[in-house]
Design a protein around this motif. Structure first.
Motif, PDB file in Angstrom:
ATOM      1  N   LEU A   1       0.827  -1.197   0.000  1.00 14.99           N
ATOM      2  CA  LEU A   1       0.000   0.000   0.000  1.00 14.99           C
ATOM      3  C   LEU A   1       0.868   1.256   0.000  1.00 14.99           C
ATOM      4  O   LEU A   1       0.587   2.218  -0.727  1.00 14.99           O
ATOM      5  CB  LEU A   1      -0.930   0.013   1.214  1.00 14.99           C
ATOM      6  N   ASP A   2       1.921   1.241   0.798  1.00 17.39           N
ATOM      7  CA  ASP A   2       2.828   2.385   0.877  1.00 17.39           C
ATOM      8  C   ASP A   2       3.533   2.596  -0.461  1.00 17.39           C
ATOM      9  O   ASP A   2       3.616   3.720  -0.974  1.00 17.39           O
ATOM     10  CB  ASP A   2       3.855   2.144   1.992  1.00 17.39           C
ATOM     11  N   SER A   3       4.033   1.519  -1.050  1.00 15.77           N
ATOM     12  CA  SER A   3       4.817   1.655  -2.289  1.00 15.77           C
ATOM     13  C   SER A   3       3.964   2.134  -3.454  1.00 15.77           C
ATOM     14  O   SER A   3       4.438   2.908  -4.300  1.00 15.77           O
ATOM     15  CB  SER A   3       5.501   0.328  -2.632  1.00 15.77           C
ATOM     16  N   THR A   4       2.698   1.704  -3.527  1.00 16.57           N
ATOM     17  CA  THR A   4       1.860   2.150  -4.639  1.00 16.57           C
ATOM     18  C   THR A   4       1.479   3.629  -4.509  1.00 16.57           C
ATOM     19  O   THR A   4       1.189   4.290  -5.508  1.00 16.57           O
ATOM     20  CB  THR A   4       0.572   1.301  -4.754  1.00 16.57           C
ATOM     21  N   LYS A   5       1.498   4.147  -3.298  1.00 13.24           N
ATOM     22  CA  LYS A   5       1.282   5.577  -3.117  1.00 13.24           C
ATOM     23  C   LYS A   5       2.486   6.372  -3.608  1.00 13.24           C
ATOM     24  O   LYS A   5       2.347   7.514  -4.047  1.00 13.24           O
ATOM     25  CB  LYS A   5       1.031   5.889  -1.635  1.00 13.24           C
ATOM     26  N   ARG A   6       3.656   5.769  -3.541  1.00 18.29           N
ATOM     27  CA  ARG A   6       4.886   6.449  -3.951  1.00 18.29           C
ATOM     28  C   ARG A   6       5.186   6.287  -5.436  1.00 18.29           C
ATOM     29  O   ARG A   6       5.765   7.179  -6.061  1.00 18.29           O
ATOM     30  CB  ARG A   6       6.053   5.934  -3.099  1.00 18.29           C
ATOM     31  N   VAL A   7       4.827   5.159  -6.007  1.00 19.51           N
ATOM     32  CA  VAL A   7       5.033   4.940  -7.443  1.00 19.51           C
ATOM     33  C   VAL A   7       3.671   5.120  -8.116  1.00 19.51           C
ATOM     34  O   VAL A   7       2.953   4.163  -8.396  1.00 19.51           O
ATOM     35  CB  VAL A   7       5.622   3.542  -7.729  1.00 19.51           C
ATOM     36  N   THR A   8       3.324   6.362  -8.384  1.00 15.03           N
ATOM     37  CA  THR A   8       1.969   6.674  -8.824  1.00 15.03           C
ATOM     38  C   THR A   8       1.714   6.349 -10.290  1.00 15.03           C
ATOM     39  O   THR A   8       0.580   6.462 -10.764  1.00 15.03           O
ATOM     40  CB  THR A   8       1.665   8.161  -8.582  1.00 15.03           C
ATOM     41  N   THR A   9       2.750   5.959 -11.037  1.00 10.44           N
ATOM     42  CA  THR A   9       2.566   5.600 -12.446  1.00 10.44           C
ATOM     43  C   THR A   9       2.110   4.162 -12.627  1.00 10.44           C
ATOM     44  O   THR A   9       1.765   3.759 -13.742  1.00 10.44           O
ATOM     45  CB  THR A   9       3.877   5.803 -13.226  1.00 10.44           C
ATOM     46  N   VAL A  10       2.130   3.361 -11.555  1.00  8.33           N
ATOM     47  CA  VAL A  10       1.739   1.957 -11.645  1.00  8.33           C
ATOM     48  C   VAL A  10       0.471   1.725 -10.818  1.00  8.33           C
ATOM     49  O   VAL A  10       0.523   1.755  -9.585  1.00  8.33           O
ATOM     50  CB  VAL A  10       2.861   1.017 -11.154  1.00  8.33           C
ATOM     51  N   PRO A  11      -0.680   1.468 -11.450  1.00 11.97           N
ATOM     52  CA  PRO A  11      -1.907   1.188 -10.693  1.00 11.97           C
ATOM     53  C   PRO A  11      -1.752  -0.091  -9.871  1.00 11.97           C
ATOM     54  O   PRO A  11      -1.125  -1.060 -10.323  1.00 11.97           O
ATOM     55  CB  PRO A  11      -2.970   1.002 -11.791  1.00 11.97           C
ATOM     56  N   GLY A  12      -2.346  -0.107  -8.674  1.00 12.62           N
ATOM     57  CA  GLY A  12      -2.238  -1.266  -7.796  1.00 12.62           C
ATOM     58  C   GLY A  12      -3.583  -1.832  -7.409  1.00 12.62           C
ATOM     59  O   GLY A  12      -4.593  -1.115  -7.373  1.00 12.62           O
ATOM     60  N   ALA A  13      -3.615  -3.133  -7.121  1.00 12.85           N
ATOM     61  CA  ALA A  13      -4.846  -3.797  -6.683  1.00 12.85           C
ATOM     62  C   ALA A  13      -4.492  -4.922  -5.718  1.00 12.85           C
ATOM     63  O   ALA A  13      -3.350  -5.390  -5.670  1.00 12.85           O
ATOM     64  CB  ALA A  13      -5.624  -4.344  -7.877  1.00 12.85           C
ATOM     65  N   ILE A  14      -5.506  -5.361  -4.967  1.00 17.74           N
ATOM     66  CA  ILE A  14      -5.357  -6.453  -4.008  1.00 17.74           C
ATOM     67  C   ILE A  14      -6.328  -7.571  -4.384  1.00 17.74           C
ATOM     68  O   ILE A  14      -7.476  -7.312  -4.753  1.00 17.74           O
ATOM     69  CB  ILE A  14      -5.679  -5.979  -2.569  1.00 17.74           C
ATOM     70  N   CYS A  15      -5.856  -8.808  -4.279  1.00 17.13           N
ATOM     71  CA  CYS A  15      -6.730  -9.952  -4.561  1.00 17.13           C
ATOM     72  C   CYS A  15      -6.559 -11.007  -3.464  1.00 17.13           C
ATOM     73  O   CYS A  15      -5.442 -11.461  -3.208  1.00 17.13           O
ATOM     74  CB  CYS A  15      -6.401 -10.560  -5.927  1.00 17.13           C
ATOM     75  N   MET A  16      -7.668 -11.413  -2.835  1.00 19.32           N
ATOM     76  CA  MET A  16      -7.638 -12.439  -1.804  1.00 19.32           C
ATOM     77  C   MET A  16      -8.432 -13.673  -2.204  1.00 19.32           C
ATOM     78  O   MET A  16      -8.629 -14.574  -1.394  1.00 19.32           O
ATOM     79  CB  MET A  16      -8.163 -11.869  -0.486  1.00 19.32           C
ATOM     80  N   ASP A  17      -8.866 -13.714  -3.451  1.00 23.22           N
ATOM     81  CA  ASP A  17      -9.676 -14.825  -3.962  1.00 23.22           C
ATOM     82  C   ASP A  17      -8.757 -15.927  -4.487  1.00 23.22           C
ATOM     83  O   ASP A  17      -8.064 -15.747  -5.493  1.00 23.22           O
ATOM     84  CB  ASP A  17     -10.594 -14.323  -5.076  1.00 23.22           C
ATOM     85  N   LYS A  18      -8.754 -17.094  -3.824  1.00 28.37           N
ATOM     86  CA  LYS A  18      -7.834 -18.168  -4.187  1.00 28.37           C
ATOM     87  C   LYS A  18      -8.127 -18.746  -5.576  1.00 28.37           C
ATOM     88  O   LYS A  18      -7.223 -19.272  -6.233  1.00 28.37           O
ATOM     89  CB  LYS A  18      -7.902 -19.287  -3.131  1.00 28.37           C
ATOM     90  N   GLU A  19      -9.349 -18.665  -6.042  1.00 27.11           N
ATOM     91  CA  GLU A  19      -9.655 -19.154  -7.385  1.00 27.11           C
ATOM     92  C   GLU A  19      -8.962 -18.286  -8.442  1.00 27.11           C
ATOM     93  O   GLU A  19      -8.469 -18.790  -9.449  1.00 27.11           O
ATOM     94  CB  GLU A  19     -11.167 -19.166  -7.620  1.00 27.11           C
ATOM     95  N   VAL A  20      -8.929 -16.994  -8.183  1.00 28.48           N
ATOM     96  CA  VAL A  20      -8.210 -16.095  -9.085  1.00 28.48           C
ATOM     97  C   VAL A  20      -6.717 -16.384  -9.024  1.00 28.48           C
ATOM     98  O   VAL A  20      -6.028 -16.404 -10.048  1.00 28.48           O
ATOM     99  CB  VAL A  20      -8.486 -14.623  -8.732  1.00 28.48           C
ATOM    100  N   TRP A  21      -6.198 -16.621  -7.823  1.00 30.43           N
ATOM    101  CA  TRP A  21      -4.786 -16.972  -7.671  1.00 30.43           C
ATOM    102  C   TRP A  21      -4.417 -18.127  -8.596  1.00 30.43           C
ATOM    103  O   TRP A  21      -3.418 -18.065  -9.317  1.00 30.43           O
ATOM    104  CB  TRP A  21      -4.500 -17.385  -6.233  1.00 30.43           C
ATOM    105  N   ALA A  22      -5.214 -19.175  -8.537  1.00 31.08           N
ATOM    106  CA  ALA A  22      -4.910 -20.381  -9.317  1.00 31.08           C
ATOM    107  C   ALA A  22      -4.899 -20.072 -10.810  1.00 31.08           C
ATOM    108  O   ALA A  22      -4.031 -20.562 -11.551  1.00 31.08           O
ATOM    109  CB  ALA A  22      -5.929 -21.468  -9.008  1.00 31.08           C
ATOM    110  N   GLU A  23      -5.839 -19.256 -11.265  1.00 34.21           N
ATOM    111  CA  GLU A  23      -5.910 -18.919 -12.687  1.00 34.21           C
ATOM    112  C   GLU A  23      -4.704 -18.110 -13.144  1.00 34.21           C
ATOM    113  O   GLU A  23      -4.295 -18.183 -14.317  1.00 34.21           O
ATOM    114  CB  GLU A  23      -7.192 -18.136 -12.980  1.00 34.21           C
TER     115      GLU A  23
END
Length: 255
Positions: free
Chosen positions: A60-82
């Motif tokens: 979260l801290d790093s994405t606030k500092r590198v503003t040219t790279v959009p960030g997201a969070i994923c906690m869904d294990k089915e998405v992980w596997a894909e």
């Protein structure tokens, strides 16, 4: 070699030419994840078990500092596997070379915000990546070893126009060539120009560097048009440049 392969890991962020909302999105399913990955040339996704996971707050801290790279969070294990993720991981997705760069957190000796800023900036390879000591690391770590080089002096009337031309052309060669801009007005880049037998006064010029064979070729002098550059790229991919005399053949052989 055209460029050194090793550079000190710099902790400063790359200069931003555009900014995006740095607050990471929450990706709840594969459709959302695929849409996010396709939304920009470079994105970062943190795959975490929970908000208490190692690296979560640091991302979260790093994405606030590198503003040219959009960030997201994923906690869904089915998405992980894909997406080929099996444990807490921070992944960078790039369109320029169809690359997914994974930082598996259980294998990292140290995870802090400065280190993640560095991870983001050195892997921020785009359709047209301006060469410097930070971006060189990501360029040479890519599985795509062939670079189409636009060598031009920033501040000249051609600079913006030629950069935009290449940005429009680059997607045609995704996964085959990386398009790299070398600013000939920067003193540290004169060594790279010399590898092609050029000086800043000879620019703009276009060349191809094959990191696999350490060979290079120059597009013959003339207008730097999309059509000529496209034909030049296809000639390389067809193997038609292999028999041609290398660029800078009469220049000094060592950098």
């Amino acid at each position: 070699m055209l460029f050194p392969l090793l550079f000190p890991l710099l902790l400063s962020t790359a200069s931003a030419t555009e900014t995006v909302d740095s607050a990471p999105l929450r990706l709840g399913d594969l459709k959302a994840a695929e849409a996010f990955i396709d939304s920009a040339e470079v994105v970062v996704v943190g795959f975490f078990e929970s908000e208490e996971s190692r690296g979560y707050k640091e991302l979260l801290d790093s994405t606030k500092r590198v503003t040219t790279v959009p960030g997201a969070i994923c906690m869904d294990k089915e998405v992980w596997a894909e997406l080929g993720v099996s444990s807490d991981t921070i992944a960078i997705f790039r369109k320029a070379d169809n690359s997914q760069e994974n930082l598996v957190l259980s294998e990292a000796k140290k995870v802090d915000a400065d280190g993640l800023v560095n991870f983001l900036t050195i892997n921020e390879v785009r359709y047209v990546t301006e060469y410097n000591q930070v971006t060189a690391v990501g360029l040479f770590n890519s599985e795509v070893k062939v670079h189409l080089l636009l060598m031009v002096n920033r501040g000249t009337k051609e600079f913006t126009q030629l950069k935009e031309q290449l940005a429009a052309l680059a997607p045609e060669f995704t996964g085959k060539l990386l398009f790299v801009l070398i600013n000939g007005a920067v003193k540290s880049n004169l060594r790279s120009l010399g590898y092609f037998g050029l000086t800043s006064g000879d620019l703009p010029r276009v060349g191809i560097y094959d990191g696999g064979s350490d060979m290079k070729w120059l597009l013959p002098q003339g207008p730097v048009s999309s059509e000529r550059v496209r034909s030049f790229c296809h000639a390389f991919l067809k193997g038609e440049l292999k028999a041609e005399k290398q660029a800078g053949a009469q220049a000094k052989s060592e950098l």
